[in-house]
Scaffold this active site. Sequence first.
Site, mmCIF file in Angstrom:
data_model
loop_
_atom_site.group_PDB
_atom_site.id
_atom_site.type_symbol
_atom_site.label_atom_id
_atom_site.label_comp_id
_atom_site.label_asym_id
_atom_site.label_seq_id
_atom_site.Cartn_x
_atom_site.Cartn_y
_atom_site.Cartn_z
ATOM 1 N N HIS A 29 126.162 72.619 146.730
ATOM 2 C CA HIS A 29 127.747 72.817 147.073
ATOM 3 C C HIS A 29 128.204 74.163 147.813
ATOM 4 C CE1 HIS A 29 128.996 69.120 144.524
ATOM 5 N NE2 HIS A 29 127.715 68.729 145.080
ATOM 6 N N GLU A 123 134.473 61.649 151.805
ATOM 7 C CA GLU A 123 135.868 61.467 152.394
ATOM 8 C C GLU A 123 135.718 62.203 153.833
ATOM 9 O OE1 GLU A 123 138.748 62.165 148.274
ATOM 10 O OE2 GLU A 123 138.730 63.645 150.116
ATOM 11 N N TYR A 133 143.807 68.368 148.736
ATOM 12 C CA TYR A 133 143.071 67.280 148.856
ATOM 13 C C TYR A 133 142.395 66.780 147.534
ATOM 14 C CZ TYR A 133 144.700 67.936 153.421
ATOM 15 O OH TYR A 133 145.214 67.843 154.588
ATOM 16 N N TYR A 144 127.978 61.183 138.234
ATOM 17 C CA TYR A 144 126.796 60.786 138.250
ATOM 18 C C TYR A 144 126.209 60.407 136.775
ATOM 19 C CZ TYR A 144 126.604 63.503 142.477
ATOM 20 O OH TYR A 144 126.766 64.135 143.643
#
Length: 251
Positions: A29, A123, A133, A144
């Site tokens: 990420h 998204e 957001y 997961y």
Amino acid sequence: MARARVGAAGLDSLRVIYRQEPKVRGNGHFGSRIVFAIDGTIFITQGDRFSHRDRAQDLSGLLGKVVRINTDGTVPRDNPFVGRSDTRPEIWSYGHRNVQGAALHPESGKLWTIEHGAAGGDELNHPEAGKNYGWPVITYGIDYNGRSIGVGAEREGMEQPVYYWDPVIAPGGLTFYTGTAFPGWKGSILIGSLTPGGLVRLTMRDGTVAAEERHLGELRERIRDVQQGPDDLIYVLTDNSNGRILRISPK
């Protein structure tokens, strides 16, 4: 992020103008896309570094944020959090998980992004100044391990996505198609998919998604980025072991 001049001998006057802070350990990420806005500023998208997702809501740090800076690394005076002592002034929007696609709308010049959800919840957004957001407080996905994340899909004061996927498409790059080589595609959003792989086309109407199509799935390729070439054809970058660039033309 670093800035340099390109000369005959290579890069010259290299200097770092932006770093994501705090520095943390994480196995994924990272984001990230760099987009030059029409006013000359720079948007940088960033992930939450996977094991630090709660920091996407922490305005004292830069994980899980879209930031906006000037080309010399300084902060634009009209950024939404300038002047707040408890908030990093670089922040444009927050509550993002892992934004890996970003582009400017060809008419409005506004930023649009696409980000990975967990198990579900990818998204499409157009991040606006100062808005939250939601990640990881709200999401359309689950963890997961099958457990829920946050409080559900909605919460007052947090933005809803323009569109979401469940199951996921694992988005790569994003671009707006402005050409004429593909009849009827002008104004569409094109997105690379890593899982299940292929090219996703979104037909847009008044800022919302009117239809979705899937293409190139038969190639079984993880598409990391998608761009429109000067010939109005579509170029996609795969991240398989051979790392190919493919040129796509109409039948």
